[in-house]
Design a protein around this motif. Sequence first.
Motif, mmCIF file in Angstrom:
data_model
loop_
_atom_site.group_PDB
_atom_site.id
_atom_site.type_symbol
_atom_site.label_atom_id
_atom_site.label_comp_id
_atom_site.label_asym_id
_atom_site.label_seq_id
_atom_site.Cartn_x
_atom_site.Cartn_y
_atom_site.Cartn_z
ATOM 1 N N VAL A 90 0.843 -1.200 0.000
ATOM 2 C CA VAL A 90 0.000 0.000 0.000
ATOM 3 C C VAL A 90 0.875 1.245 0.000
ATOM 4 O O VAL A 90 2.004 1.239 0.496
ATOM 5 N N GLN A 91 0.310 2.308 -0.563
ATOM 6 C CA GLN A 91 1.007 3.594 -0.600
ATOM 7 C C GLN A 91 0.095 4.669 -0.025
ATOM 8 O O GLN A 91 -1.108 4.668 -0.267
ATOM 9 N N GLY A 92 0.707 5.577 0.712
ATOM 10 C CA GLY A 92 -0.088 6.683 1.248
ATOM 11 C C GLY A 92 0.700 7.413 2.306
ATOM 12 O O GLY A 92 1.931 7.313 2.379
ATOM 13 N N SER A 93 -0.027 8.149 3.141
ATOM 14 C CA SER A 93 0.617 8.903 4.204
ATOM 15 C C SER A 93 0.953 7.954 5.341
ATOM 16 O O SER A 93 0.065 7.481 6.051
ATOM 17 N N LEU A 94 2.237 7.645 5.499
ATOM 18 C CA LEU A 94 2.693 6.769 6.585
ATOM 19 C C LEU A 94 3.490 7.633 7.561
ATOM 20 O O LEU A 94 3.075 8.749 7.861
ATOM 21 N N GLY A 95 4.594 7.169 8.052
ATOM 22 C CA GLY A 95 5.362 7.966 8.999
ATOM 23 C C GLY A 95 6.684 7.296 9.302
ATOM 24 O O GLY A 95 6.953 6.169 8.844
ATOM 25 N N TRP A 96 7.496 8.004 10.071
ATOM 26 C CA TRP A 96 8.815 7.488 10.424
ATOM 27 C C TRP A 96 8.665 6.419 11.519
ATOM 28 O O TRP A 96 8.838 6.697 12.713
ATOM 29 N N ALA A 97 8.292 5.220 11.118
ATOM 30 C CA ALA A 97 8.047 4.134 12.070
ATOM 31 C C ALA A 97 8.287 2.810 11.373
ATOM 32 O O ALA A 97 8.218 2.729 10.147
ATOM 33 N N ASN A 98 8.556 1.775 12.182
ATOM 34 C CA ASN A 98 8.674 0.442 11.588
ATOM 35 C C ASN A 98 7.306 -0.103 11.209
ATOM 36 O O ASN A 98 7.170 -0.825 10.233
ATOM 37 N N ASP A 99 6.307 0.206 12.046
ATOM 38 C CA ASP A 99 4.941 -0.221 11.730
ATOM 39 C C ASP A 99 3.961 0.797 12.284
ATOM 40 O O ASP A 99 4.273 1.553 13.217
ATOM 41 N N LEU A 100 2.778 0.825 11.668
ATOM 42 C CA LEU A 100 1.780 1.854 11.988
ATOM 43 C C LEU A 100 0.390 1.281 11.794
ATOM 44 O O LEU A 100 0.212 0.342 11.016
ATOM 45 N N VAL A 101 -0.584 1.913 12.439
ATOM 46 C CA VAL A 101 -1.981 1.632 12.116
ATOM 47 C C VAL A 101 -2.498 2.822 11.321
ATOM 48 O O VAL A 101 -2.321 3.981 11.729
ATOM 49 N N VAL A 102 -3.090 2.552 10.161
ATOM 50 C CA VAL A 102 -3.595 3.635 9.296
ATOM 51 C C VAL A 102 -5.007 3.297 8.822
ATOM 52 O O VAL A 102 -5.409 2.134 8.829
ATOM 53 N N LYS A 103 -5.721 4.350 8.423
ATOM 54 C CA LYS A 103 -7.050 4.131 7.838
ATOM 55 C C LYS A 103 -6.860 3.655 6.396
ATOM 56 O O LYS A 103 -6.119 4.277 5.625
ATOM 57 N N ALA A 104 -7.556 2.601 6.033
ATOM 58 C CA ALA A 104 -7.404 2.055 4.673
ATOM 59 C C ALA A 104 -7.887 3.061 3.638
ATOM 60 O O ALA A 104 -7.392 3.079 2.504
ATOM 61 N N ALA A 105 -8.829 3.922 4.031
ATOM 62 C CA ALA A 105 -9.441 4.849 3.061
ATOM 63 C C ALA A 105 -8.389 5.732 2.380
ATOM 64 O O ALA A 105 -8.557 6.115 1.226
ATOM 65 N N GLY A 106 -7.301 6.054 3.070
ATOM 66 C CA GLY A 106 -6.297 6.932 2.471
ATOM 67 C C GLY A 106 -5.192 6.176 1.742
ATOM 68 O O GLY A 106 -4.223 6.783 1.289
ATOM 69 N N MET A 107 -5.327 4.852 1.647
ATOM 70 C CA MET A 107 -4.241 4.043 1.077
ATOM 71 C C MET A 107 -4.581 3.579 -0.340
ATOM 72 O O MET A 107 -5.735 3.329 -0.661
ATOM 73 N N ARG A 108 -3.536 3.472 -1.150
ATOM 74 C CA ARG A 108 -3.685 2.992 -2.528
ATOM 75 C C ARG A 108 -2.939 1.666 -2.650
ATOM 76 O O ARG A 108 -1.807 1.547 -2.165
ATOM 77 N N LEU A 109 -3.588 0.675 -3.265
ATOM 78 C CA LEU A 109 -2.900 -0.603 -3.478
ATOM 79 C C LEU A 109 -1.849 -0.434 -4.572
ATOM 80 O O LEU A 109 -2.109 0.225 -5.588
ATOM 81 N N VAL A 110 -0.691 -1.033 -4.374
ATOM 82 C CA VAL A 110 0.410 -0.927 -5.344
ATOM 83 C C VAL A 110 0.701 -2.314 -5.893
ATOM 84 O O VAL A 110 0.780 -3.286 -5.136
ATOM 85 N N GLU A 111 0.840 -2.391 -7.215
ATOM 86 C CA GLU A 111 1.186 -3.668 -7.857
ATOM 87 C C GLU A 111 2.575 -4.107 -7.404
ATOM 88 O O GLU A 111 3.527 -3.314 -7.499
#
Length: 334
Positions: A90-111
């Motif tokens: 997935v691509q989107g607004s993440l952050g400087w972290a090893n892992d995160l919880v994000v809302k799927a609505a802001g994420m784009r699937l990447v091939e």
Amino acid sequence: MRWRIAARPTGRELRADDYTRDDSPLMVRLADGELHVRVLMLSCDPAQKGWMENAGGYAAPTEIGDVMPAGGIGQVIESTAAGFAPGDLVQGSLGWANDLVVKAAGMRLVEPEPDAARLNLGLLGSSGLTAYFGLTRIGVPQAGDTLVITGAAGAVGSIVGQIGKIAGCRVIGIAGGESKCRWLTEELGFDHAIDYKAEKVKHRVRELAPGGIDVLWDNVGGDMLDDLMARIAHRARVVICGGIARYQQRGRPPGPGNYFNIVFKSARMEGFLLSDFARDHDLGRDRLRRWLAEGRIVQRDEVVDGLDKAPETLMRLFCGDNVGKLLINVAEPA
Ligand SMILES: NC(=O)c1ccc[n+]([C@@H]2O[C@H](COP(=O)([O-])OP(=O)(O)OC[C@H]3O[C@@H](n4cnc5c(N)ncnc54)[C@H](OP(=O)(O)O)[C@@H]3O)[C@@H](O)[C@H]2O)c1
């Protein structure tokens, strides 16, 4: 591990102590429509400094203590969102972290494909799309136009120049340092490059563009923009993409004294945000991907290994210590 914002760097340079390191593990309990994501690669963007300052009000506001925001590519570990499964990229607004919880609505699937993260954060990501939409929709280059680009050897500028060549423009790039200038002319096919650290931009542009500048792409602002505004041609289009010269300054910089040339030259000056063209991003990606496949455009990047280096890596953008796109590799896909 994650880096949290510890201070707002408004009116000054970024510093290493603008962040605190948090080594505590993330407690994950997903609400509906959320993803637990392992961060793979992060984009370095000058705008991140502005996000720390809540400058401009166009991005989600940050608080002191928040994880430092960054565009990135991750891999889904767990999902409560329809259409997203463990293992997906997935691509989107993440952050400087090893892992995160994000809302799927802001994420784009990447091939998944070789170099998926590098490509989707560079040429097919915000840098390439900014260049594509800003130039084609606002700069509207015509064959034979003279296109001048400030910040030309950076992630966005280097793509703008290559698209300008595809459009049949005479392309003049302005960048800091001889080796950057050599790269622009010898490898990217720019017609000329001006080293603003060693040459007088005002004089060189007069020599190289005696008929004036038809399309001025500005990533820098300040005195450089002012000098170039004095050289715009009749019906010029001035594309305001960024203004990195002001990002570390205290207070409001003086306006471009030569702005009245917009009247004398019946010209247009227009700013934009990449999000203005969100509806068409897929179209832009298709076009850039085609040019890449045809060998008409290249992406240069540098991938720095390790999330621990994130603060020092972002700072490099503000002292010109990057050529093309700067990326941070956090982990390999599982
Ligand atoms: N409008 C939008 O939606 C949008 C989207 C993406 C990016 N942007 C903007 O586009 C610009 C370029 O972004 P990018 O990601 O491609 O960054 P970049 O150009 O790869 O990196 C920043 C570059 O700016 C130059 N620079 C730094 N301080 C400077 C100064 N005081 N005076 C002149 N040049 C300076 C340096 O190159 P030199 O060695 O040549 O000095 C440095 O390499 C930024 O202003 C960014 O905010 C706008």
